[in-house]
Design an enzyme around this catalytic site. Structure first.
Site, PDB file in Angstrom:
ATOM      1  N   ASP A   1       0.853  -1.175   0.000  1.00 18.33           N
ATOM      2  CA  ASP A   1       0.000   0.000   0.000  1.00 18.33           C
ATOM      3  C   ASP A   1       0.899   1.238   0.000  1.00 18.33           C
ATOM      4  O   ASP A   1       2.099   1.148   0.292  1.00 18.33           O
ATOM      5  CB  ASP A   1      -0.892  -0.036   1.248  1.00 18.33           C
ATOM      6  CG  ASP A   1      -1.707   1.218   1.422  1.00 18.33           C
ATOM      7  OD1 ASP A   1      -2.368   1.632   0.457  1.00 18.33           O
ATOM      8  OD2 ASP A   1      -1.675   1.795   2.527  1.00 18.33           O
TER       9      ASP A   1
ATOM     10  N   ASP B   1      -0.256   5.116   0.943  1.00 19.17           N
ATOM     11  CA  ASP B   1      -0.512   6.068   2.028  1.00 19.17           C
ATOM     12  C   ASP B   1      -0.593   5.374   3.372  1.00 19.17           C
ATOM     13  O   ASP B   1      -1.409   4.462   3.567  1.00 19.17           O
ATOM     14  CB  ASP B   1      -1.812   6.832   1.749  1.00 19.17           C
ATOM     15  CG  ASP B   1      -1.668   7.781   0.572  1.00 19.17           C
ATOM     16  OD1 ASP B   1      -0.847   8.702   0.666  1.00 19.17           O
ATOM     17  OD2 ASP B   1      -2.366   7.582  -0.438  1.00 19.17           O
TER      18      ASP B   1
END
Length: 225
Positions: free
Chosen positions: A14, A16
């Site tokens: 991922d 953020d």
């Protein structure tokens, strides 16, 4: 390339909250945008790990009935110009994975411009990873598994042998739903118990423990209590 190779089919990361600590920037953007709209500020946790348009489409609020995609686009200009802060270990993990020959994908709810901006904050470029799956590549965002499934398909790897890293319960569920068995929670934006409840097999404070996986040393450690 020397030494024992890591027993990992791919790293699925991922962006953020996992590779960069962008929560302060996104929070500032939503706060400014809601003030601009004259709307009461909701619990911003509903946006974490999810595409803004998905939140606007399904969550109740003053935006109900408006175009979710257009609302999401409105927020973008309110993001501060400051670069996001890399999570500890992020740069070394990306560089180490490439050096070890382990396929590497970023699977994010953000768009391509934000991916490039975040990589620049880590002194890296799009060429530093093998694949980027963004919000534009799939019809359904996290917690739907489409993004992770697409990443595995394009990399040609077995999701069951991949390692995913996520900072949100929605992201953890997305990776698990795609068949990734080894999902590591990164406790930058959510507490460890929430990530474990979503199915994370281990929770770490940042990405430095995952460097052991690049070198083939086994389990990430230490975990967050």
């Amino acid at each position: 390339m020397t030494g024992r190779q890591p027993d990992v089919s791919a790293f699925l990361l991922d962006l953020d909250g996992t590779l960069v600590d962008s929560e302060p920037l996104h929070r500032a953007a939503y706060e400014a945008w809601f003030a601009h709209r004259g709307w009461e500020l909701p619990d911003l946790a509903i946006f974490t790990g999810r595409r803004a348009e998905d939140v606007f489409a399904v969550e109740p609020g003053p935006w109900s009935g408006l175009d979710p995609l257009e609302l999401a686009r409105e927020v973008i200009p309110f993001i501060p110009d400051d670069p996001p802060t890399p999570v500890a270990g992020a740069h070394d993990l990306l560089v180490g994975a490439r050096a070890a020959g382990v396929p590497l994908a970023i699977v994010t709810s953000a768009g391509p411009p934000w991916v490039e901006r975040s990589l620049e904050a880590m002194s890296l470029t799009l060429e530093s990873v093998d694949l980027v799956v963004t919000a534009r590549d799939v019809a359904d965002g996290k917690p739907h598994p489409a993004g992770y499934a697409l990443a595995c398909e394009r990399l040609g790897v077995d999701p069951a042998a991949a390692v995913a890293a996520e900072d949100s319960p929605a992201g953890v569920r997305a990776a698990l739903g795609a068949g990734v068995r080894r999902v590591v929670g990164v406790a930058t934006t959510h507490p460890a118990d929430q990530l474990e409840a979503a199915g994370a097999v281990e929770v770490v404070e940042d990405l430095r423990p995952l460097l052991d996986l690049v070198s083939g040393d086994g389990e990430p450690s230490p975990s967050v209590p």
